[in-house]
Design a protein around this motif. Structure first.
Motif, PDB file in Angstrom:
ATOM      1  N   ASN A 122       0.801  -1.230   0.000  1.00 51.46           N
ATOM      2  CA  ASN A 122       0.000   0.000   0.000  1.00 51.46           C
ATOM      3  C   ASN A 122       0.830   1.273   0.000  1.00 51.46           C
ATOM      4  OD1 ASN A 122      -2.378  -1.427  -0.034  1.00 51.46           O
ATOM      5  ND2 ASN A 122      -2.786  -1.200   2.140  1.00 51.46           N
ATOM      6  N   PHE A 123       2.001   1.238   0.619  1.00 50.88           N
ATOM      7  CA  PHE A 123       2.745   2.478   0.810  1.00 50.88           C
ATOM      8  C   PHE A 123       4.100   2.512   0.113  1.00 50.88           C
ATOM      9  CE2 PHE A 123      -0.042   1.828   4.515  1.00 50.88           C
ATOM     10  CZ  PHE A 123      -0.957   2.821   4.202  1.00 50.88           C
ATOM     11  N   ARG A 124       4.437   1.458  -0.615  1.00 43.86           N
ATOM     12  CA  ARG A 124       5.727   1.390  -1.315  1.00 43.86           C
ATOM     13  C   ARG A 124       5.881   2.519  -2.328  1.00 43.86           C
ATOM     14  NH1 ARG A 124       6.592  -4.146  -3.259  1.00 43.86           N
ATOM     15  NH2 ARG A 124       4.562  -3.753  -4.131  1.00 43.86           N
ATOM     16  N   LYS A 125       4.848   2.811  -3.111  1.00 43.88           N
ATOM     17  CA  LYS A 125       4.954   3.865  -4.130  1.00 43.88           C
ATOM     18  C   LYS A 125       5.241   5.217  -3.482  1.00 43.88           C
ATOM     19  CE  LYS A 125       2.147   1.750  -7.708  1.00 43.88           C
ATOM     20  NZ  LYS A 125       0.911   1.802  -8.468  1.00 43.88           N
ATOM     21  N   ASP A 126       4.512   5.518  -2.412  1.00 46.00           N
ATOM     22  CA  ASP A 126       4.758   6.793  -1.711  1.00 46.00           C
ATOM     23  C   ASP A 126       6.177   6.864  -1.185  1.00 46.00           C
ATOM     24  OD1 ASP A 126       2.688   8.700  -1.746  1.00 46.00           O
ATOM     25  OD2 ASP A 126       1.487   7.488  -0.400  1.00 46.00           O
ATOM     26  N   TRP A 127       6.658   5.759  -0.589  1.00 39.14           N
ATOM     27  CA  TRP A 127       8.000   5.768  -0.010  1.00 39.14           C
ATOM     28  C   TRP A 127       9.067   5.871  -1.098  1.00 39.14           C
ATOM     29  CZ3 TRP A 127      10.092   7.473   3.987  1.00 39.14           C
ATOM     30  CH2 TRP A 127      11.406   7.153   4.304  1.00 39.14           C
ATOM     31  N   LYS A 128       8.895   5.128  -2.188  1.00 41.61           N
ATOM     32  CA  LYS A 128       9.863   5.198  -3.293  1.00 41.61           C
ATOM     33  C   LYS A 128       9.874   6.605  -3.896  1.00 41.61           C
ATOM     34  CE  LYS A 128      11.466   1.149  -2.935  1.00 41.61           C
ATOM     35  NZ  LYS A 128      12.728   1.002  -2.228  1.00 41.61           N
ATOM     36  N   PHE A 129       8.697   7.209  -4.008  1.00 36.55           N
ATOM     37  CA  PHE A 129       8.625   8.583  -4.516  1.00 36.55           C
ATOM     38  C   PHE A 129       9.379   9.520  -3.582  1.00 36.55           C
ATOM     39  CE2 PHE A 129       6.749  12.654  -5.641  1.00 36.55           C
ATOM     40  CZ  PHE A 129       6.645  12.558  -7.023  1.00 36.55           C
ATOM     41  N   ARG A 130       9.196   9.341  -2.273  1.00 34.96           N
ATOM     42  CA  ARG A 130       9.914  10.165  -1.295  1.00 34.96           C
ATOM     43  C   ARG A 130      11.422   9.964  -1.420  1.00 34.96           C
ATOM     44  NH1 ARG A 130      13.410  12.317   0.977  1.00 34.96           N
ATOM     45  NH2 ARG A 130      13.552  12.845   3.175  1.00 34.96           N
ATOM     46  N   GLU A 131      11.849   8.715  -1.539  1.00 30.94           N
ATOM     47  CA  GLU A 131      13.277   8.436  -1.656  1.00 30.94           C
ATOM     48  C   GLU A 131      13.882   9.087  -2.906  1.00 30.94           C
ATOM     49  OE1 GLU A 131      14.193   4.192   0.461  1.00 30.94           O
ATOM     50  OE2 GLU A 131      13.281   4.093  -1.531  1.00 30.94           O
ATOM     51  N   ASN A 132      13.133   9.091  -3.986  1.00 34.06           N
ATOM     52  CA  ASN A 132      13.666   9.588  -5.255  1.00 34.06           C
ATOM     53  C   ASN A 132      13.435  11.070  -5.512  1.00 34.06           C
ATOM     54  OD1 ASN A 132      14.663   7.032  -6.038  1.00 34.06           O
ATOM     55  ND2 ASN A 132      12.609   6.414  -6.657  1.00 34.06           N
ATOM     56  N   HIS A 133      12.389  11.649  -4.892  1.00 35.43           N
ATOM     57  CA  HIS A 133      12.031  13.035  -5.202  1.00 35.43           C
ATOM     58  C   HIS A 133      11.985  13.959  -3.991  1.00 35.43           C
ATOM     59  CE1 HIS A 133      11.111  11.726  -9.264  1.00 35.43           C
ATOM     60  NE2 HIS A 133      10.388  10.747  -8.744  1.00 35.43           N
ATOM     61  N   GLY A 134      12.095  13.418  -2.795  1.00 33.41           N
ATOM     62  CA  GLY A 134      12.107  14.247  -1.594  1.00 33.41           C
ATOM     63  C   GLY A 134      10.741  14.703  -1.120  1.00 33.41           C
ATOM     64  N   SER A 135       9.680  14.203  -1.720  1.00 30.77           N
ATOM     65  CA  SER A 135       8.334  14.552  -1.290  1.00 30.77           C
ATOM     66  C   SER A 135       7.442  13.329  -1.445  1.00 30.77           C
ATOM     67  CB  SER A 135       7.791  15.725  -2.113  1.00 30.77           C
ATOM     68  OG  SER A 135       7.702  15.354  -3.475  1.00 30.77           O
ATOM     69  N   TYR A 136       6.186  13.467  -1.067  1.00 35.74           N
ATOM     70  CA  TYR A 136       5.235  12.355  -1.121  1.00 35.74           C
ATOM     71  C   TYR A 136       4.200  12.612  -2.186  1.00 35.74           C
ATOM     72  CZ  TYR A 136       7.208  10.762   3.254  1.00 35.74           C
ATOM     73  OH  TYR A 136       8.065  10.303   4.199  1.00 35.74           O
ATOM     74  N   MET A 137       3.662  11.520  -2.729  1.00 38.18           N
ATOM     75  CA  MET A 137       2.585  11.623  -3.705  1.00 38.18           C
ATOM     76  C   MET A 137       1.256  11.929  -3.021  1.00 38.18           C
ATOM     77  SD  MET A 137       3.688   8.372  -6.111  1.00 38.18           S
ATOM     78  CE  MET A 137       2.044   8.142  -6.698  1.00 38.18           C
ATOM     79  N   THR A 138       0.952  11.183  -1.947  1.00 39.89           N
ATOM     80  CA  THR A 138      -0.374  11.317  -1.335  1.00 39.89           C
ATOM     81  C   THR A 138      -0.354  11.622   0.158  1.00 39.89           C
ATOM     82  OG1 THR A 138      -0.514   8.939  -0.922  1.00 39.89           O
ATOM     83  CG2 THR A 138      -1.437   9.738  -2.996  1.00 39.89           C
ATOM     84  N   TYR A 139       0.719  11.349   0.862  1.00 38.19           N
ATOM     85  CA  TYR A 139       0.725  11.503   2.317  1.00 38.19           C
ATOM     86  C   TYR A 139       0.943  12.947   2.689  1.00 38.19           C
ATOM     87  CZ  TYR A 139       1.966  10.965   7.238  1.00 38.19           C
ATOM     88  OH  TYR A 139       1.994  11.063   8.600  1.00 38.19           O
TER      89      TYR A 139
END
Length: 134
Positions: free
Chosen positions: A117-134
């Protein structure tokens, strides 16, 4: 478990959030020094959800479907439950809470669901420094 409740109070430390991120996602590309309050809150919210869901699954299922928690993550879960148990997580009674403190467990199905459920958000944070939905 797809929507996280943002914590009203953050009790995890950055070093503990890194340990839990590695436990959930298998790795953590964000350095401890770069963990923001939002990052810690995100990881704490997932941890809280996993503990709540594991309590809800019941004792008998623990025997069949629990995941061995690594010693570092186990220590973080134990300390988190001790410190935040009465206010941040849902548990049936004090015996349930004490069992989780004595021998913390997270069900494999709960861990897999959290990761999915949260892998995409975490990977986005790791790669872009922000979150998609959180």
């Amino acid at each position: 478990m797809a929507t996280l409740k943002k914590p009203k109070k953050i009790v995890l430390k950055a070093k503990d959030a890194v340990i839990i991120a590695k436990y959930i996602f298998g790795s953590c590309k964000v350095a401890q020094k770069d963990f923001t309050e939002k990052d810690i809150g995100f990881i704490q919210a997932i941890l809280t959800e996993m503990i709540d869901k594991s309590f809800a699954m019941g004792f008998i299922e623990k025997l069949f479907d629990s995941v061995k928690i690594g010693s570092n993550a186990k220590t973080v879960v134990k300390n988190f439950v001790k410190g935040a148990g009465k206010t941040l997580i849902k548990y049936k009674d004090k015996d349930d809470l004490q069992k989780m403190i004595d021998d913390p467990y997270i069900y494999e199905s709960v861990l897999k669901t959290a990761k999915n459920n949260f892998r995409k958000d975490w990977k986005f944070r790791e790669n872009h420094g922000s979150y998609m939905t959180y």
